[in-house]
Design an enzyme around this catalytic site. Structure first.
Site, PDB file in Angstrom:
ATOM      1  CB  SER A  21      -0.935   0.004   1.215  1.00 55.25           C
ATOM      2  OG  SER A  21      -2.144  -0.616   0.909  1.00 55.25           O
ATOM      3  CB  ILE A  25       3.845   5.496   6.923  1.00 61.40           C
ATOM      4  CG1 ILE A  25       3.829   6.756   6.030  1.00 61.40           C
ATOM      5  CG2 ILE A  25       5.162   5.388   7.674  1.00 61.40           C
ATOM      6  CD1 ILE A  25       3.757   8.062   6.781  1.00 61.40           C
ATOM      7  CB  SER A  27       1.532  -0.968   4.230  1.00 57.12           C
ATOM      8  OG  SER A  27       1.883  -1.569   3.013  1.00 57.12           O
ATOM      9  CG  ASN A 100     -10.825   0.317   3.922  1.00 57.32           C
ATOM     10  OD1 ASN A 100      -9.939  -0.200   4.591  1.00 57.32           O
ATOM     11  ND2 ASN A 100     -10.984   1.612   3.855  1.00 57.32           N
ATOM     12  CG  HIS A 127      -3.285  -4.958  -1.922  1.00 54.37           C
ATOM     13  ND1 HIS A 127      -2.860  -3.689  -2.207  1.00 54.37           N
ATOM     14  CD2 HIS A 127      -3.641  -4.937  -0.614  1.00 54.37           C
ATOM     15  CE1 HIS A 127      -2.926  -2.933  -1.120  1.00 54.37           C
ATOM     16  NE2 HIS A 127      -3.409  -3.666  -0.141  1.00 54.37           N
ATOM     17  CD  GLU A 161      -9.407   2.773  -0.996  1.00 53.69           C
ATOM     18  OE1 GLU A 161      -9.024   2.185   0.019  1.00 53.69           O
ATOM     19  OE2 GLU A 161      -8.930   2.525  -2.136  1.00 53.69           O
ATOM     20  CG  HIS A 229      -8.509   4.892   4.169  1.00 60.98           C
ATOM     21  ND1 HIS A 229      -8.081   3.636   4.529  1.00 60.98           N
ATOM     22  CD2 HIS A 229      -8.853   4.807   2.866  1.00 60.98           C
ATOM     23  CE1 HIS A 229      -8.154   2.820   3.483  1.00 60.98           C
ATOM     24  NE2 HIS A 229      -8.606   3.510   2.458  1.00 60.98           N
ATOM     25  CG  ASP A 231     -10.470   5.194   8.834  1.00 64.43           C
ATOM     26  OD1 ASP A 231      -9.314   5.333   8.376  1.00 64.43           O
ATOM     27  OD2 ASP A 231     -11.089   4.102   8.817  1.00 64.43           O
ATOM     28  CG  ASN A 340      -0.051  -5.024   6.439  1.00 67.88           C
ATOM     29  OD1 ASN A 340       0.880  -4.508   5.818  1.00 67.88           O
ATOM     30  ND2 ASN A 340      -0.420  -6.274   6.256  1.00 67.88           N
ATOM     31  CB  CYS A 346      -8.700  -0.165   9.823  1.00 65.73           C
ATOM     32  SG  CYS A 346      -7.783   1.351   9.670  1.00 65.73           S
TER      33      CYS A 346
HETATM   34  O1  SUG Z   1      -5.657  -0.225   2.456  1.00 65.46           O
HETATM   35  N1  SUG Z   1      -3.329  -1.965   4.374  1.00 65.46           N
HETATM   36  C1  SUG Z   1      -4.628  -1.337   4.280  1.00 65.46           C
HETATM   37  C2  SUG Z   1      -5.013  -0.687   5.594  1.00 65.46           C
HETATM   38  C3  SUG Z   1      -6.429  -0.244   5.593  1.00 65.46           C
HETATM   39  C4  SUG Z   1      -6.793   0.552   6.797  1.00 65.46           C
HETATM   40  N2  SUG Z   1      -8.131   0.922   6.768  1.00 65.46           N
HETATM   41  C5  SUG Z   1      -8.641   2.096   7.191  1.00 65.46           C
HETATM   42  N3  SUG Z   1      -7.900   3.132   7.402  1.00 65.46           N
HETATM   43  N4  SUG Z   1      -9.911   2.174   7.328  1.00 65.46           N
HETATM   44  C6  SUG Z   1      -4.639  -0.320   3.134  1.00 65.46           C
HETATM   45  O2  SUG Z   1      -3.648   0.390   2.970  1.00 65.46           O
HETATM   46  C7  SUG Z   1      -1.508  -3.325   3.589  1.00 65.46           C
HETATM   47  C8  SUG Z   1      -1.315  -4.613   2.856  1.00 65.46           C
HETATM   48  C9  SUG Z   1       0.119  -4.916   2.529  1.00 65.46           C
HETATM   49  O3  SUG Z   1       0.908  -4.019   2.460  1.00 65.46           O
HETATM   50  O4  SUG Z   1       0.382  -6.092   2.320  1.00 65.46           O
HETATM   51  C10 SUG Z   1      -2.890  -2.777   3.427  1.00 65.46           C
HETATM   52  O5  SUG Z   1      -3.561  -3.080   2.458  1.00 65.46           O
END
Ligand code: SUG
Length: 415
Positions: A21, A25, A27, A100, A127, A161, A229, A231, A340, A346
């Site tokens: 992602s 940061i 991730s 999401n 992804h 999202e 996001h 949130d 992540n 989330c």
């Molecule tokens: O979409 N992380 C998600 C985290 C989502 C958080 N959701 C909210 N803020 N509501 C994203 O970035 C990481 C997956 C990876 O790097 O393998 C990831 O998809």
């Protein structure tokens, strides 16, 4: 009878750190680490137990079928043949972040008196772009009652999202509210994932009253600082909006619009001078569940990282000691998800509904959570290293683990 139910995404057996992602940061900085799917899922279950014990209704969603071979097929490849980046995208357990999954407009906000859900297309991140078919199947099952209207995703290229970029202000969850859609404008180093046209389309599908619907631009500073996001920098519950000073592009205009649409709003703003944007993002102070406690008052279910960030904890303790609307600080450990970029908020989708109208298989109680935990303890892999994603044996174990959970919950229809 309408009440807020939090549906948490059960963390799937393929949870891993592939750094997929951009703009997230956590991730990016944990890319390549060894994940712990079993511990991750148990942390998520403990959060549900915690919230249930507070007296809050709790639901859950199943992990999706991963690795997603059907998606790889549409790309003309297979699990064995896929290039490493596509394989990682097919393996992602990202549906755990239920915030999401969809945007939800409770029945009192809609002209037809139904609770509307639009499944998020998540098109910005490859992804996540293949989550929606599995999520939609699940939403259609859980919310099949005529009290709900479940909508297909907004078409690409209008990125959506879901509830992570949507807030609702109301005098009580069962009263008509003001819905706030927060969108971003692309152009910077990091992508803006929520497009204004997608938000507007959802508002039309949900038959919202334009006088009670706001579209507010997320600040580019926040997006470029890692708030992929809204949130991550703001959360609302009933009449309270808890937000960082940098959340909105035009802060004064945003606050004025919100006050005009919902005069009873109490805006609790954390200034940059007290908590910097990097500290807000690192600690996920705002990615907290701001909940109305059954005994009255609001509690903030926040990640333990908030407790570990001195400026954040100092601000929170001062707020609770004063007369602010947040009366209780409730830290929970969701570190595996946090690594992540997914905090307590989330992991959940808020749905205001009469629990009797929801398919009971998706509603949690303590005994059911114990049953889920037992399946996880028995079947979820203990660790996944990045190189393991090429293993057909591990893919088989991951599939078997999900199938065991579906069976335990009488949800094999989702297989
Ligand atoms: O979409 N992380 C998600 C985290 C989502 C958080 N959701 C909210 N803020 N509501 C994203 O970035 C990481 C997956 C990876 O790097 O393998 C990831 O998809």
């Amino acid at each position: 009878m309408l009440t807020e139910i939090n549906f948490d995404g059960i963390i799937g057996p393929s949870h891993n750190y592939a750094g997929l992602s951009r703009g997230n940061i956590a991730s990016a900085s944990n890319a390549g680490d060894v994940s712990q799917p079993r511990a991750a899922a148990l942390q998520g279950i403990d959060k549900m137990r915690h919230n249930l014990a507070l007296g809050l209704p709790q639901g859950f969603f199943m992990p999706l079928d991963r690795p997603d071979t059907r998606w790889l097929e549409t790309l003309g490849t297979t699990e064995e043949g896929a290039e490493a980046h596509l394989r990682a995208q097919a393996w992602s357990a990202s549906s755990m972040w239920a915030a999401n999954a969809a945007t939800v407009s409770p029945a009192p906000d809609s002209a037809d008196g139904k609770c509307h859900l639009t499944v998020a297309n998540l098109v910005t991140m490859p992804h996540r772009s293949h989550e929606w078919p599995g999520t939609l199947a699940q939403l259609r099952l859980a919310f099949a009652n005529p009290a709900f209207a479940v909508h297909a995703p907004i078409p690409a290229p209008f990125g959506d999202e879901g509830a992570a970029n949507h807030m609702r202000l109301c005098s009580g969850h069962d009263a008509a509210g003001v819905e706030i859609f927060v969108y971003g404008l692309s152009g910077g180093r990091f992508p803006a994932r929520q497009h204004l046209d997608a938000s507007k389309a959802i508002a039309r599908h949900h038959r919202l009253d334009p006088a009670r619907t706001l579209f507010i631009r997320q600040s580019d500073t926040a997006i470029q600082g890692g708030a992929f996001h809204n949130d991550v920098v703001a959360v609302a519950n009933e009449h309270v909006l808890f937000t960082h000073e940098t959340a909105f592009e035009d802060r004064e205009a945003a606050h004025a619009e919100i006050r005009a649409a919902f005069p009873a709003v109490e805006i609790v703003e954390v200034p940059t001078s007290a908590v910097t944007l990097p500290d807000a993002i690192k600690s996920y102070l705002f990615n907290a569940q701001l909940v109305s406690l059954p005994e009255g008052g609001m509690g903030l279910v926040l990640p333990t990282e908030a407790q570990d960030t001195p400026a954040v904890w100092t601000w929170l303790e001062a707020h609770v000691a004063g007369n602010g609307p947040i009366r209780k600080l409730l830290p929970v450990n969701v570190r595996q998800s946090m690594a992540n970029g997914g905090g307590p908020a989330c992991l959940r989708l808020r749905i205001v509904a009469d629990p009797a109208t929801v398919d009971p298989r998706f509603i949690a109680d303590a005994a059911k959570l114990d049953r889920i935990a037992a399946v996880v303890a028995k079947h979820w892999p203990e660790a996944i290293a990045p190189g393991d994603l090429a293993s057909a044996t591990l893919a088989g174990e991951v599939r078997k683990a999900r199938a065991a959970l579906l069976e335990a919950l009488d949800l094999s229809i989702l297989a």
